[in-house]
Design an enzyme around this catalytic site. Structure first.
Site, PDB file in Angstrom:
ATOM      1  N   ARG A  47       1.203  -1.230   0.381  1.00 36.96           N
ATOM      2  CA  ARG A  47      -0.254  -0.028  -0.428  1.00 36.96           C
ATOM      3  C   ARG A  47       1.079   1.295  -0.068  1.00 36.96           C
ATOM      4  O   ARG A  47       0.841   2.108  -0.604  1.00 36.96           O
ATOM      5  CB  ARG A  47      -0.870   0.017   1.208  1.00 36.96           C
ATOM      6  CG  ARG A  47      -1.946   0.967   0.905  1.00 36.96           C
ATOM      7  CD  ARG A  47      -3.207   0.872   1.830  1.00 36.96           C
ATOM      8  NE  ARG A  47      -2.907  -0.068   2.930  1.00 36.96           N
ATOM      9  CZ  ARG A  47      -2.654   0.672   4.215  1.00 36.96           C
ATOM     10  NH1 ARG A  47      -2.085   1.398   4.197  1.00 36.96           N
ATOM     11  NH2 ARG A  47      -2.228  -0.593   5.400  1.00 36.96           N
ATOM     12  N   TYR A  90     -14.768  18.334 -16.389  1.00 42.06           N
ATOM     13  CA  TYR A  90     -15.352  17.310 -16.416  1.00 42.06           C
ATOM     14  C   TYR A  90     -17.244  16.673 -15.536  1.00 42.06           C
ATOM     15  O   TYR A  90     -16.066  16.936 -13.822  1.00 42.06           O
ATOM     16  CB  TYR A  90     -14.265  15.976 -16.119  1.00 42.06           C
ATOM     17  CG  TYR A  90     -14.388  14.817 -15.926  1.00 42.06           C
ATOM     18  CD1 TYR A  90     -15.079  13.483 -16.919  1.00 42.06           C
ATOM     19  CD2 TYR A  90     -14.484  13.922 -14.912  1.00 42.06           C
ATOM     20  CE1 TYR A  90     -15.407  12.146 -17.084  1.00 42.06           C
ATOM     21  CE2 TYR A  90     -14.406  12.231 -14.511  1.00 42.06           C
ATOM     22  CZ  TYR A  90     -15.428  12.101 -15.407  1.00 42.06           C
ATOM     23  OH  TYR A  90     -15.775  10.833 -15.550  1.00 42.06           O
ATOM     24  N   ASP A 103      -6.455  19.146 -14.663  1.00 46.47           N
ATOM     25  CA  ASP A 103      -6.222  18.310 -15.079  1.00 46.47           C
ATOM     26  C   ASP A 103      -5.768  18.181 -16.449  1.00 46.47           C
ATOM     27  O   ASP A 103      -6.436  19.234 -17.785  1.00 46.47           O
ATOM     28  CB  ASP A 103      -8.077  18.164 -14.932  1.00 46.47           C
ATOM     29  CG  ASP A 103      -8.080  16.545 -15.652  1.00 46.47           C
ATOM     30  OD1 ASP A 103      -7.706  15.897 -16.400  1.00 46.47           O
ATOM     31  OD2 ASP A 103      -9.480  16.323 -15.247  1.00 46.47           O
ATOM     32  N   LYS A 127      -6.800   7.128 -19.628  1.00 46.73           N
ATOM     33  CA  LYS A 127      -6.720   8.164 -21.135  1.00 46.73           C
ATOM     34  C   LYS A 127      -6.102   7.194 -22.024  1.00 46.73           C
ATOM     35  O   LYS A 127      -5.132   6.557 -22.570  1.00 46.73           O
ATOM     36  CB  LYS A 127      -7.416   9.329 -21.205  1.00 46.73           C
ATOM     37  CG  LYS A 127      -8.605   9.507 -20.040  1.00 46.73           C
ATOM     38  CD  LYS A 127      -9.735   8.556 -20.590  1.00 46.73           C
ATOM     39  CE  LYS A 127     -11.211   8.726 -19.369  1.00 46.73           C
ATOM     40  NZ  LYS A 127     -11.560   9.793 -18.723  1.00 46.73           N
TER      41      LYS A 127
HETATM   42  C1  LIG Z   1     -11.906  10.735 -17.829  1.00 49.95           C
HETATM   43  C2  LIG Z   1     -11.339  11.709 -17.094  1.00 49.95           C
HETATM   44  C3  LIG Z   1     -11.469  12.081 -15.509  1.00 49.95           C
HETATM   45  C4  LIG Z   1     -11.464  10.670 -14.840  1.00 49.95           C
HETATM   46  O1  LIG Z   1     -10.658   9.623 -14.825  1.00 49.95           O
HETATM   47  P1  LIG Z   1     -11.394   7.818 -14.580  1.00 49.95           P
HETATM   48  O2  LIG Z   1      -9.928   7.594 -14.621  1.00 49.95           O
HETATM   49  O3  LIG Z   1     -12.688   7.800 -15.193  1.00 49.95           O
HETATM   50  O4  LIG Z   1     -11.960   7.956 -13.228  1.00 49.95           O
HETATM   51  C5  LIG Z   1     -10.671  13.284 -14.805  1.00 49.95           C
HETATM   52  N1  LIG Z   1     -10.360  14.404 -16.133  1.00 49.95           N
HETATM   53  C6  LIG Z   1     -10.859  13.866 -17.233  1.00 49.95           C
HETATM   54  C7  LIG Z   1     -10.718  15.325 -17.763  1.00 49.95           C
HETATM   55  C8  LIG Z   1     -11.900  12.979 -17.485  1.00 49.95           C
HETATM   56  O5  LIG Z   1     -12.137  12.746 -19.067  1.00 49.95           O
END
Ligand SMILES: *Cc1c(COP(=O)(O)O)cnc(C)c1O
Length: 399
Positions: free
Chosen positions: A74, A126, A198, A223
């Site tokens: 962890r 998001y 982000d 992604k």
């Molecule tokens: C998909 C996404 C998230 C969330 O990520 P997860 O891996 O699904 O928890 C946050 N910000 C953006 C811009 C995203 O496209």
């Protein structure tokens, strides 16, 4: 965490020991770092592809010391340390923390704030980030304001004495709104707040928020970093390994929403081709956006690479590529856009983004009513197919 001495900037033996990250080799390019910053060949076997260490526990010496710096999974594992190293190198940060999902990474930032703190969010953000603040953190005493960050002055207007964090998402999901990261980071700092970005849609290949003055970068590694639609993960990268990031680390390791060894391995592998993939995604998205922009059945195309995009000048300044995401508003409203979605043959109707397959999603359907996403908007994750085939598919679907 236990420190075992700083490993060489490009490790020459197996997976890194736990502990401090190497100095960022600023003379190396992103393509080289993406391939070499995570690990070298395996010291025990010479294996060029890294091993996956599933062990949850690590042996102590007779005197109780931990010779490799690892204690319990962890806290840290070799594969996670390896991923955190390459992420920090790519974003130009001092440290990184890898999580089990992008939202776990985002959550760790909010959990490192205190009740009563005020957060400024973009109106175009998001959907899950807004939901987290509205449905979880409001009850824990965080307050929040949303402003249109396409005009950085709106951030100034929303500042309060308790503002501790300005959260930026650029380009935003799903409208591809562009915010001036450098200006907003300055505004935040002048007010004694942090600026987090982000960077999921841009990736460190196309945009480096820390170099623009941001304090923290968040990624959904699900992604483009993973890049193949087969792993869920998230990460934070910090400009300075400061007291705030220690709090983030505590949330990560005490809470345990950590990335598992195989998931780290998959993201490390995905990152090796990230620079090539982002170039190809961008070339394809540019071709698709140009095609859509001239199509009579299209009301609007949202792509920061188009000169007509309201954020184009800022994007051209702060991004080195415009990325693979395009949103399109179809003439004829919701029904017309759903019809286009129902007719595609190469694009796959699915949520998410950043993989080799082109995906299409009617975004308003998956967000709550009143999310602000136009009802005729289709979000396109432009994949790595040939752009002519993608354009032909959209052409027949638009009819
Ligand atoms: C998909 C996404 C998230 C969330 O990520 P997860 O891996 O699904 O928890 C946050 N910000 C953006 C811009 C995203 O496209």
């Amino acid at each position: 965490m236990t420190t075992t001495g700083a490993p060489a900037s490009i490790p020459d033996s197996h997976l890194p020991a736990s502990g401090g990250l190497p100095p960022i080799p600023d003379h190396m390019h992103v393509e080289t770092l993406a391939i070499h910053a995570a690990h070298g060949a395996d010291a025990a076997t010479g294996a060029v592809a890294p091993p996956i260490y599933l062990s949850t526990t690590f042996e102590r010496e007779a005197d109780g010391s931990l010779p490799h710096g690892y204690l319990y999974a962890r806290d840290a594992t070799p594969n996670r340390t390896s991923l955190e190293r390459v992420l920090a190198a790519l974003e130009g940060g001092q440290a990184a923390a890898a999580f089990s999902a992008g939202m776990a990474a985002t959550m760790a930032v909010f959990q490192s704030l205190a009740p009563g703190d005020h957060v400024i969010l973009p109106t175009s953000v998001y959907y899950g980030t807004r939901k987290l603040l509205d449905q979880v953190f409001a009850r824990w005493g965080l307050t929040m304001s949303s402003v249109d960050m396409q005009d950085a002055d709106n951030v100034v207007g929303a500042l309060r004495p308790t503002t501790r964090l300005v959260w930026v998402e650029s380009p935003s999901n799903p409208l591809l709104a562009v915010a001036d990261i450098e200006r907003i980071a300055t505004i935040a700092h002048d007010a004694g707040a942090r600026c987090a970005v982000d960077n999921t849609w841009a990736t460190p290949v196309a945009q480096q928020p820390l170099a623009l003055g941001a304090d923290l970068v968040m990624h959904s590694t699900t992604k483009y970093l993973g890049g193949h639609g087969d792993v869920t993960g998230g990460a934070l990268v910090t400009r300075e390994d400061d007291e705030f990031f220690q709090r983030v680390r505590t949330v990560q390791t005490a809470g345990g929403a950590v990335a598992a060894p195989f998931d780290c391995w998959l993201v490390v592998r995905g990152i090796k081709t990230l620079p090539c993939r982002i170039r190809a995604h961008t070339a394809n998205a540019t071709a698709v956006a140009d095609f859509l922009a001239s199509h009579p059945k299209v009301e609007a195309v949202h792509y920061p690479g188009l000169a007509s995009h309201p954020g184009h000048a800022i994007a051209a300044r702060q991004m080195s590529a415009f990325g693979g995401m395009v949103s399109v508003q179809v003439r004829g409203g919701r029904e017309a856009s759903l019809r286009v979605k129902s007719r595609v043959k190469v694009f796959i109707r699915a949520t998410s983004l950043g993989g080799p397959e082109s995906l299409v999603e009617h975004r308003a359907s998956v967000e709550a009513p009143g999310s602000g996403t136009p009802d005729n908007l289709l979000r396109l994750s432009i994949g790595l197919e040939h752009p002519d085939d993608l354009i032909a598919d959209l052409d027949q679907a638009l009819g």
